[in-house]
Design a protein around this motif. Structure first.
Motif, short mmCIF file in Angstrom:
data_model
loop_
_atom_site.label_atom_id
_atom_site.label_comp_id
_atom_site.label_asym_id
_atom_site.label_seq_id
_atom_site.Cartn_x
_atom_site.Cartn_y
_atom_site.Cartn_z
N TRP A 10 -7.72 -3.78 -1.53
CA TRP A 10 -6.77 -2.77 -1.03
C TRP A 10 -6.59 -2.91 0.48
CZ3 TRP A 10 -3.05 -1.49 -3.63
CH2 TRP A 10 -2.27 -0.36 -3.38
N HIS A 28 -12.68 1.54 -5.19
CA HIS A 28 -13.05 1.74 -3.78
C HIS A 28 -14.52 2.15 -3.78
CE1 HIS A 28 -8.88 1.84 -2.46
NE2 HIS A 28 -8.60 2.76 -3.37
N GLU A 37 -7.46 5.99 8.37
CA GLU A 37 -6.65 7.22 8.26
C GLU A 37 -7.56 8.45 8.18
OE1 GLU A 37 -3.81 7.07 5.00
OE2 GLU A 37 -3.48 4.95 5.37
N HIS A 57 3.29 -0.10 -7.06
CA HIS A 57 2.36 1.02 -6.84
C HIS A 57 3.09 2.05 -6.00
CE1 HIS A 57 -1.52 3.01 -5.98
NE2 HIS A 57 -1.07 3.14 -4.76
N ASN A 77 -0.79 7.54 -11.00
CA ASN A 77 -1.94 7.19 -10.16
C ASN A 77 -2.86 8.41 -10.05
OD1 ASN A 77 -3.41 5.45 -8.47
ND2 ASN A 77 -2.46 6.28 -6.63
N GLU A 78 -4.14 8.17 -10.27
CA GLU A 78 -5.18 9.19 -10.11
C GLU A 78 -4.90 10.49 -10.87
OE1 GLU A 78 -6.07 9.54 -5.95
OE2 GLU A 78 -6.61 7.45 -5.77
N GLU A 80 -7.69 -1.93 -6.46
CA GLU A 80 -7.79 -1.51 -5.04
C GLU A 80 -9.21 -1.74 -4.51
OE1 GLU A 80 -6.11 2.35 -4.27
OE2 GLU A 80 -4.62 2.15 -5.86
N LYS A 100 5.91 3.66 -2.65
CA LYS A 100 5.60 5.05 -3.02
C LYS A 100 6.82 5.93 -2.75
CE LYS A 100 0.62 4.90 -2.15
NZ LYS A 100 -0.38 4.98 -1.09
N ASN A 138 -3.64 4.24 -13.35
CA ASN A 138 -4.52 3.74 -12.28
C ASN A 138 -5.46 4.87 -11.84
OD1 ASN A 138 -5.02 1.47 -10.50
ND2 ASN A 138 -4.11 2.65 -8.83
N TYR A 176 -1.25 14.41 0.91
CA TYR A 176 -0.63 13.67 2.01
C TYR A 176 0.76 14.20 2.36
CZ TYR A 176 -4.36 10.29 1.07
OH TYR A 176 -5.58 9.69 0.88
N GLN A 234 -9.40 1.32 -9.57
CA GLN A 234 -9.22 1.10 -8.12
C GLN A 234 -10.44 0.41 -7.50
OE1 GLN A 234 -8.01 4.67 -6.09
NE2 GLN A 234 -6.23 4.98 -7.39
N PHE A 249 2.25 10.26 -8.45
CA PHE A 249 0.96 10.29 -7.76
C PHE A 249 0.81 11.68 -7.14
CE2 PHE A 249 -1.46 8.07 -3.99
CZ PHE A 249 -2.62 8.74 -4.34
N TRP A 276 -7.46 1.14 5.37
CA TRP A 276 -6.92 2.49 5.11
C TRP A 276 -7.94 3.56 5.50
CZ3 TRP A 276 -9.51 5.77 1.87
CH2 TRP A 276 -10.39 5.20 0.96
N ILE A 301 0.84 -1.20 0.00
CA ILE A 301 0.00 0.00 0.00
C ILE A 301 0.88 1.25 0.00
CG2 ILE A 301 -1.67 1.32 1.39
CD1 ILE A 301 -3.10 -1.29 1.97
C1 GLA Z 1 -5.74 5.70 -3.34
C2 GLA Z 1 -4.30 5.34 -3.68
C3 GLA Z 1 -3.69 4.44 -2.70
C4 GLA Z 1 -4.05 4.76 -1.28
C5 GLA Z 1 -5.53 4.96 -1.13
C6 GLA Z 1 -6.00 5.25 0.27
O1 GLA Z 1 -6.61 4.73 -3.66
O2 GLA Z 1 -4.16 4.78 -4.95
O3 GLA Z 1 -2.31 4.47 -2.89
O4 GLA Z 1 -3.30 5.83 -0.86
O5 GLA Z 1 -5.92 5.99 -1.98
O6 GLA Z 1 -5.34 6.20 0.95
#
Ligand code: GLA
Length: 409
Positions: free
Chosen positions: A355, A285, A366, A145, A205-206, A314, A110, A249, A156, A283, A149, A363, A106
């Motif tokens: 994930w 989520h 957090e 991963h 990523n994103e 994820e 990074k 991603n 963060y 992902q 990002f 996660w 996770i």
């Molecule tokens: C996104 C990112 C992950 C992780 C999650 C949750 O999905 O791709 O790396 O950081 O957020 O925090």
């Protein structure tokens, strides 16, 4: 409790705003109405989505056979079932051993976990190396991963690259040169170090803003390097490791609508430019609503028809989303089964990764103000005991036939 306080504060602020504007000033009054109304709506939505919900604890299952057979069954199927882990110790923890055949870290690959100092470009690979060595000992696939990002830096601050640029460089050209050089150096460093060991990377990523119509996210890379930062990252990665599969991603809470279409256009544009983009990671989520398996299927098929591999990278769906069902744990398990089967039924869809492994390390913890319990998103509970989803998935995978060749239309 927190949600009630925020709800009340929202209502009080809205009322204060409304009476604060003098009635003679028409524009001010309308502004007061509109912003007051918006605040009330936000407060109500917050109160609704964050309200406390009580749920039964997970029913116990005896998943010994499931745990012993699933990885072996997956090996015959050319399919990855994976999990993201926080610690390398989880890779060979007996509670999960024998189930997954792919792992992502996770955090430990990074930039914030390996780069100690962007100016000196000093790295510490100890955690990353441990994670990879553990997976290799077990002969498991590793997903890399993630290399570039934006939110990791802007939100963060791991590390805050904009602050680093502002502190060390005077103008836009210097900042852009320094950031591009750091990105190139980071991609080269990671892909050289792990060449032949990590066969697939989330390169960007994103790239899209999480909300809105699908514009590129206004992050440190877009601000300083322009939109080509995405294409350039893929080209750099391909130059350094031409064997690695390179993924874009992204998170979606729905695969229909302007944001999903903007993503398809971005992918098409990269393909048209000849960018070495091999796959797309979805992902998945599920945080406030559930996307259906059918919607997911159509989106994966569209990407597959563009010649891309797809993975669900994820996966998690909060237990709260199943609170209206008689057995929320079973409903959650069935949702996972349907999503995974949807992927398996499309030849270009190579795997699904959860994930997280167990609810203790979700996660979501957090961000407790955004994701109050019960989240319980994973296959194993807080005490690392298998939930019913483990049994259901094991039975499902145990019954699969090898996949037929899929020819994109
Ligand atoms: C996104 C990112 C992950 C992780 C999650 C949750 O999905 O791709 O790396 O950081 O957020 O925090």
């Amino acid at each position: 409790m927190l949600h009630i306080c925020i709800l009340l504060v929202g209502v009080f602020v809205a009322i204060a705003l409304l009476i604060g504007f003098r009635p003679t000033r028409r524009v001010g009054r309308w502004l007061g109405f509109i912003s007051g109304g918006l605040l009330v709506m936000v407060a109500l939505a917050y109160g609704y989505f964050m309200r406390p919900i009580s749920m039964p604890t997970a029913p116990q299952v005896n998943a010994e056979t499931a745990l012993n057979t699933t990885r072996a069954n997956l090996a015959k199927l050319d399919f990855y079932l994976g999990a993201g882990v926080y610690t390398a110790d989880d890779i060979n923890h007996l509670a999960f051993d024998g189930f997954f055949n792919s792992y992502s870290s996770i955090n430990e690959l990074k930039i914030g976990s390996v780069l100690r100092d962007p100016q000196a470009r000093s790295y510490d690979f100890s955690q990353a190396d441990t994670f990879i060595a553990r997976a290799e000992q077990k002969n498991l696939r590793i997903r890399g991963h993630a290399l570039v990002f934006g939110k990791l830096s802007d939100l963060y601050e791991r590390p805050n690259l904009q602050a680093w640029l502002d502190a060390n460089y005077a103008d836009a050209i210097q900042k852009s040169t320094a950031l591009q050089s750091l990105v190139d150096h980071h991609i080269d460093t990671m892909l050289t170090r792990y060449k032949g060991r990590i066969g697939q990377w989330d390169v960007v990523n994103e790239p899209l803003g999480l909300f809105g119509q699908g514009a590129l996210e206004n992050n440190v890379f877009l601000r300083n390097l322009g939109p080509d930062y995405i294409a350039n990252a893929f080209k750099r990665a391909h130059n350094t490791d031409s064997q690695a599969k390179l993924f874009l991603n992204e998170q979606f809470d729905t695969y229909v609508g302007p944001r999903a279409e903007a993503f398809i256009r971005l992918v098409q544009q990269l393909k048209n430019q000849g960018v070495p983009l091999h796959g797309v990671g979805l992902q998945h989520h599920m945080l406030f609503t559930l996307t259906t398996a059918q919607e997911t299927k159509i989106f994966i098929e569209r990407l597959a028809a563009m010649g891309l591999e797809v993975e669900i990278t994820e996966l998690d769906a909060r237990l709260r989303l199943f609170s209206d069902k008689d057995n929320p744990y079973l409903a959650q398990a069935e949702y996972y089964r349907d999503i995974i089967k949807t992927c398996y039924d499309i030849q270009a869809c190579k795997g699904v990764t959860f994930w997280g492994l167990h609810d203790q390390d979700a996660w979501h913890k957090e961000l407790p103000w955004m994701f109050p319990n019960p989240n319980a998103p994973y296959l194993f509970d807080e005490a690392k005991r298998a939930k019913i989803a483990v049994q259901l998935l094991a039975d499902e995978i145990g019954g699969w036939q090898a996949r037929k060749l899929f020819l994109p239309m």
